[in-house]
Design a protein around this motif. Structure first.
Motif, PDB file in Angstrom:
ATOM      1  N   THR A 139       0.823  -1.412   0.030  1.00 24.53           N
ATOM      2  CA  THR A 139       0.122   0.065   0.011  1.00 24.53           C
ATOM      3  C   THR A 139       0.839   1.302   0.168  1.00 24.53           C
ATOM      4  O   THR A 139       0.307   2.485   0.209  1.00 24.53           O
ATOM      5  N   GLY A 140       2.271   1.062  -0.149  1.00 27.20           N
ATOM      6  CA  GLY A 140       3.107   2.337  -0.515  1.00 27.20           C
ATOM      7  C   GLY A 140       3.889   2.114  -1.441  1.00 27.20           C
ATOM      8  O   GLY A 140       3.683   1.213  -2.208  1.00 27.20           O
ATOM      9  N   TYR A 141       4.857   3.143  -1.616  1.00 29.20           N
ATOM     10  CA  TYR A 141       5.603   3.209  -2.899  1.00 29.20           C
ATOM     11  C   TYR A 141       6.553   2.041  -2.929  1.00 29.20           C
ATOM     12  O   TYR A 141       7.132   1.581  -1.882  1.00 29.20           O
ATOM     13  N   GLY A 142       6.717   1.539  -4.152  1.00 37.84           N
ATOM     14  CA  GLY A 142       7.761   0.369  -4.422  1.00 37.84           C
ATOM     15  C   GLY A 142       8.954   0.900  -5.244  1.00 37.84           C
ATOM     16  O   GLY A 142       9.027   2.197  -5.295  1.00 37.84           O
ATOM     17  N   PRO A 143       9.829  -0.055  -5.555  1.00 37.54           N
ATOM     18  CA  PRO A 143      11.089   0.442  -6.222  1.00 37.54           C
ATOM     19  C   PRO A 143      10.873   1.490  -7.396  1.00 37.54           C
ATOM     20  O   PRO A 143      11.619   2.299  -7.618  1.00 37.54           O
ATOM     21  N   SER A 144       9.769   1.203  -8.196  1.00 43.14           N
ATOM     22  CA  SER A 144       9.847   1.819  -9.469  1.00 43.14           C
ATOM     23  C   SER A 144       9.238   3.295  -9.200  1.00 43.14           C
ATOM     24  O   SER A 144       9.834   4.285  -9.794  1.00 43.14           O
ATOM     25  N   ASP A 145       8.712   3.371  -7.968  1.00 43.83           N
ATOM     26  CA  ASP A 145       8.244   4.880  -7.598  1.00 43.83           C
ATOM     27  C   ASP A 145       9.320   5.601  -6.829  1.00 43.83           C
ATOM     28  O   ASP A 145       9.579   6.775  -7.434  1.00 43.83           O
ATOM     29  N   ILE A 146      10.196   4.678  -6.170  1.00 41.50           N
ATOM     30  CA  ILE A 146      11.439   5.594  -5.740  1.00 41.50           C
ATOM     31  C   ILE A 146      12.490   5.833  -6.699  1.00 41.50           C
ATOM     32  O   ILE A 146      12.876   7.010  -6.875  1.00 41.50           O
ATOM     33  N   GLN A 147      12.679   4.971  -7.579  1.00 41.73           N
ATOM     34  CA  GLN A 147      13.356   5.310  -8.741  1.00 41.73           C
ATOM     35  C   GLN A 147      13.078   6.501  -9.636  1.00 41.73           C
ATOM     36  O   GLN A 147      13.678   7.244 -10.290  1.00 41.73           O
ATOM     37  N   SER A 148      11.680   6.580  -9.815  1.00 34.23           N
ATOM     38  CA  SER A 148      11.359   7.559 -10.812  1.00 34.23           C
ATOM     39  C   SER A 148      11.351   8.847 -10.167  1.00 34.23           C
ATOM     40  O   SER A 148      11.577   9.694 -10.774  1.00 34.23           O
ATOM     41  N   ASP A 177      14.797  -3.066   2.801  1.00 34.01           N
ATOM     42  CA  ASP A 177      13.869  -2.858   1.482  1.00 34.01           C
ATOM     43  C   ASP A 177      14.315  -1.566   0.851  1.00 34.01           C
ATOM     44  O   ASP A 177      14.126  -1.513  -0.565  1.00 34.01           O
ATOM     45  N   MET A 178      14.820  -0.580   1.473  1.00 27.97           N
ATOM     46  CA  MET A 178      14.802   0.652   0.981  1.00 27.97           C
ATOM     47  C   MET A 178      16.221   0.651   0.065  1.00 27.97           C
ATOM     48  O   MET A 178      16.345   1.270  -0.913  1.00 27.97           O
ATOM     49  N   VAL A 179      17.232   0.008   0.594  1.00 30.04           N
ATOM     50  CA  VAL A 179      18.446  -0.242  -0.138  1.00 30.04           C
ATOM     51  C   VAL A 179      18.052  -1.003  -1.214  1.00 30.04           C
ATOM     52  O   VAL A 179      18.511  -0.697  -2.669  1.00 30.04           O
ATOM     53  N   SER A 180      17.186  -2.123  -1.392  1.00 29.73           N
ATOM     54  CA  SER A 180      16.966  -2.875  -2.593  1.00 29.73           C
ATOM     55  C   SER A 180      16.224  -1.786  -3.491  1.00 29.73           C
ATOM     56  O   SER A 180      16.187  -2.078  -4.746  1.00 29.73           O
ATOM     57  N   ALA A 181      15.187  -1.118  -3.103  1.00 28.65           N
ATOM     58  CA  ALA A 181      14.543  -0.196  -3.993  1.00 28.65           C
ATOM     59  C   ALA A 181      15.238   0.599  -4.795  1.00 28.65           C
ATOM     60  O   ALA A 181      15.121   0.892  -5.950  1.00 28.65           O
ATOM     61  N   ALA A 182      16.170   1.467  -4.054  1.00 26.52           N
ATOM     62  CA  ALA A 182      16.999   2.574  -4.682  1.00 26.52           C
ATOM     63  C   ALA A 182      18.316   1.764  -5.622  1.00 26.52           C
ATOM     64  O   ALA A 182      18.743   2.332  -6.385  1.00 26.52           O
ATOM     65  N   CYS A 183      18.878   0.834  -4.907  1.00 26.98           N
ATOM     66  CA  CYS A 183      19.967  -0.106  -5.633  1.00 26.98           C
ATOM     67  C   CYS A 183      19.915  -1.493  -5.561  1.00 26.98           C
ATOM     68  O   CYS A 183      20.333  -2.127  -4.937  1.00 26.98           O
ATOM     69  N   PRO A 184      19.051  -1.991  -6.582  1.00 27.53           N
ATOM     70  CA  PRO A 184      18.591  -3.460  -6.740  1.00 27.53           C
ATOM     71  C   PRO A 184      19.925  -4.279  -6.813  1.00 27.53           C
ATOM     72  O   PRO A 184      19.856  -5.602  -6.481  1.00 27.53           O
ATOM     73  N   ASN A 185      20.756  -3.659  -7.430  1.00 25.98           N
ATOM     74  CA  ASN A 185      22.266  -4.620  -7.697  1.00 25.98           C
ATOM     75  C   ASN A 185      23.206  -4.689  -6.656  1.00 25.98           C
ATOM     76  O   ASN A 185      24.168  -5.444  -6.677  1.00 25.98           O
ATOM     77  N   ILE A 218      17.753   5.123   1.743  1.00 25.23           N
ATOM     78  CA  ILE A 218      17.564   5.391   0.289  1.00 25.23           C
ATOM     79  C   ILE A 218      19.009   6.402  -0.177  1.00 25.23           C
ATOM     80  O   ILE A 218      19.553   6.175  -1.154  1.00 25.23           O
ATOM     81  N   ILE A 219      19.289   7.223   0.537  1.00 22.53           N
ATOM     82  CA  ILE A 219      20.522   8.056   0.545  1.00 22.53           C
ATOM     83  C   ILE A 219      21.728   7.291   0.335  1.00 22.53           C
ATOM     84  O   ILE A 219      22.579   7.369  -0.481  1.00 22.53           O
ATOM     85  N   ALA A 220      21.914   6.341   1.188  1.00 21.40           N
ATOM     86  CA  ALA A 220      23.224   5.327   1.243  1.00 21.40           C
ATOM     87  C   ALA A 220      23.087   4.667  -0.094  1.00 21.40           C
ATOM     88  O   ALA A 220      24.325   4.672  -0.537  1.00 21.40           O
ATOM     89  N   ALA A 221      21.931   4.237  -0.383  1.00 20.20           N
ATOM     90  CA  ALA A 221      22.030   3.376  -1.620  1.00 20.20           C
ATOM     91  C   ALA A 221      22.170   4.339  -3.016  1.00 20.20           C
ATOM     92  O   ALA A 221      22.752   3.691  -3.820  1.00 20.20           O
ATOM     93  N   VAL A 222      21.987   5.647  -2.702  1.00 18.85           N
ATOM     94  CA  VAL A 222      22.315   6.328  -4.092  1.00 18.85           C
ATOM     95  C   VAL A 222      23.650   6.806  -4.195  1.00 18.85           C
ATOM     96  O   VAL A 222      24.419   6.619  -4.980  1.00 18.85           O
ATOM     97  N   TYR A 223      24.448   6.888  -2.835  1.00 19.39           N
ATOM     98  CA  TYR A 223      25.937   7.069  -2.645  1.00 19.39           C
ATOM     99  C   TYR A 223      26.461   5.846  -3.651  1.00 19.39           C
ATOM    100  O   TYR A 223      27.329   5.971  -4.345  1.00 19.39           O
TER     101      TYR A 223
END
Length: 392
Positions: free
Chosen positions: A56-65, A144-152, A322-327
């Motif tokens: 019921t919340g944002y998923g990986p595609s939403d975060i990446q978008s 889950d948030m690391v997975s959403a922003a940086c799946p690899n 999320i920000i750690a994954a963006v780094y």
């Protein structure tokens, strides 16, 4: 909309930290409203204290978008490890992560394939801390948030034996010792005169991007977000919009006691790269990302105290990983760098989404608690638009 602080988020005693996560327990989330609008139907509501059969919340595609990460997420991150530091054990961390990633079509991240590893603050994979259903929800949110922003990305979950500042700090040191160049900390507590010694003992790791939640109790400074050696991460309300970006953000504030933290540290020195003039010491925050539970993210957790299965979570516990994954997507930091300085080099450019509306309380120096064009306390220089603001 109703919110519940998950079990680990009670106000901690001196020398201990609380996790910075909140869970939606009733109402209609922004994701549900967005989906209902697309279908031309009335959104359903979430019942209090009940987990949903579906996200019921944002998923990986939403975060990446929302943060311009789709291209980098598909091509970057492989071989890079993001460490998550939390307290106590989540026995279901790996299996819950598997459910989250499978639902969203992400590749498996397991101990067997080397993508996931869970250790204690001493590095043991077998002698783990006592399990705790409050912190388990926090741990699920983080991985889950690391997975959403940086799946690899690979994920290293380091579990401290308690929520004391010393044990959590020891877990940070262990994460770095094990090779993580990106470390997320979704916890915090009141500032103290000990913070500068904690800085040196636990958070001073050149060449490592360390992020810390700004806090969930609205205006006010927390530690370790106030450390000069970490990237302090504030929180926003993230909503779909008809703008060219497709999203809009404002400062997250639910009430006078719930919203993103921010403020001028009472103890930590101002780093040379931080140039705001109203605060003579360290100013919180540097950057920000989604944190409002009403516009929250989907999390799968079966060991938490607040329901079993899918839930929608918020808090700066979401924005920090999320920000750690963006780094991690942006690349390995320079060996002598403190990467908190990186976004400042791209301040005021299209590499960051400037958040200019909202506040998290009342303050005598306006930008400490109120968003404006350019730098402000609640959201820093803004949210990611791609990864270029997070590389040296």
């Amino acid at each position: 909309m109703q919110y519940a602080k998950i079990g680990c988020a009670a106000t901690p005693k001196k020398g201990y930290a609380a996790c910075n996560a909140l869970r939606v327990t009733g109402g209609t989330t922004a994701f549900m409203e967005k989906q209902a609008a697309l279908k031309g139907v009335t959104p359903k509501t979430i019942s209090p204290k009940a987990a949903s059969d579906d996200p019921t919340g944002y998923g990986p595609s939403d975060i990446q978008s929302a943060y311009g990460l789709a291209s980098a997420a598909s091509s970057s991150g492989s071989g890079r490890t993001v460490a998550i530091v939390d307290a106590y054990d989540d026995p279901n961390a790996e299996s819950d992560l598997a459910t989250y990633r499978s639902y969203y079509g992400l590749s498996a991240c397991t101990t067997a394939n080397g993508c996931f590893k869970k250790v204690s603050q001493t590095g043991s994979t077998t002698s783990l801390p006592t399990a705790d259903s409050g912190w388990a929800g926090e741990e699920s949110l983080d991985v889950d948030m690391v997975s959403a922003a940086c799946p690899n990305c690979n994920i290293l979950l380091v579990e401290a034996k308690s929520a004391s500042d010393a044990n959590l700090g020891t877990a940070v040191n262990e994460a770095v010792k094990l090779g993580a160049k990106f470390v997320s900390n979704s916890y915090g507590g009141s500032e103290s005169s000990s913070d500068t010694s904690y800085d040196t003992s636990y958070y001073k790791h050149p060449g490592v991007a360390i992020t810390a939640s700004a806090g969930d109790e609205a205006y006010g400074a927390e530690y370790p977000a106030g450390s000069q050696y970490v990237t302090s991460v504030g929180g926003t309300k993230l909503s779909a919009s008809s703008t060219s970006r497709g999203w809009t953000e404002s400062v997250w504030k639910t009430s006078s006691t719930e919203g993103t933290g921010s403020g001028c540290s009472a103890y930590d020195a101002k780093p040379s790269w931080q140039t705001d003039t109203g605060c003579t010491k360290r100013m919180i925050s540097d950057v920000s990302a989604v944190a409002d539970p009403a516009t929250g993210v989907s999390v799968y957790d079966t060991y938490g105290a607040d329901g079993t299965g899918w839930g929608t979570y918020g808090g700066t516990s979401a924005s920090s990983p999320i920000i750690a994954a963006v780094y991690a997507l942006a690349g390995t930091p320079g060996s002598s760098d403190y990467p908190a300085k990186y976004p400042y080099a791209k301040a005021g450019t299209s590499a960051l989404n400037d958040v200019t509306s909202g506040n998290n309380g009342s303050c005598s120096t306006s930008y400490f608690c109120t968003a404006k064009s350019g730098y402000d306390g609640p959201t820093g220089w803004g949210t990611p638009e791609g990864v270029s603001a997070f590389t040296g």
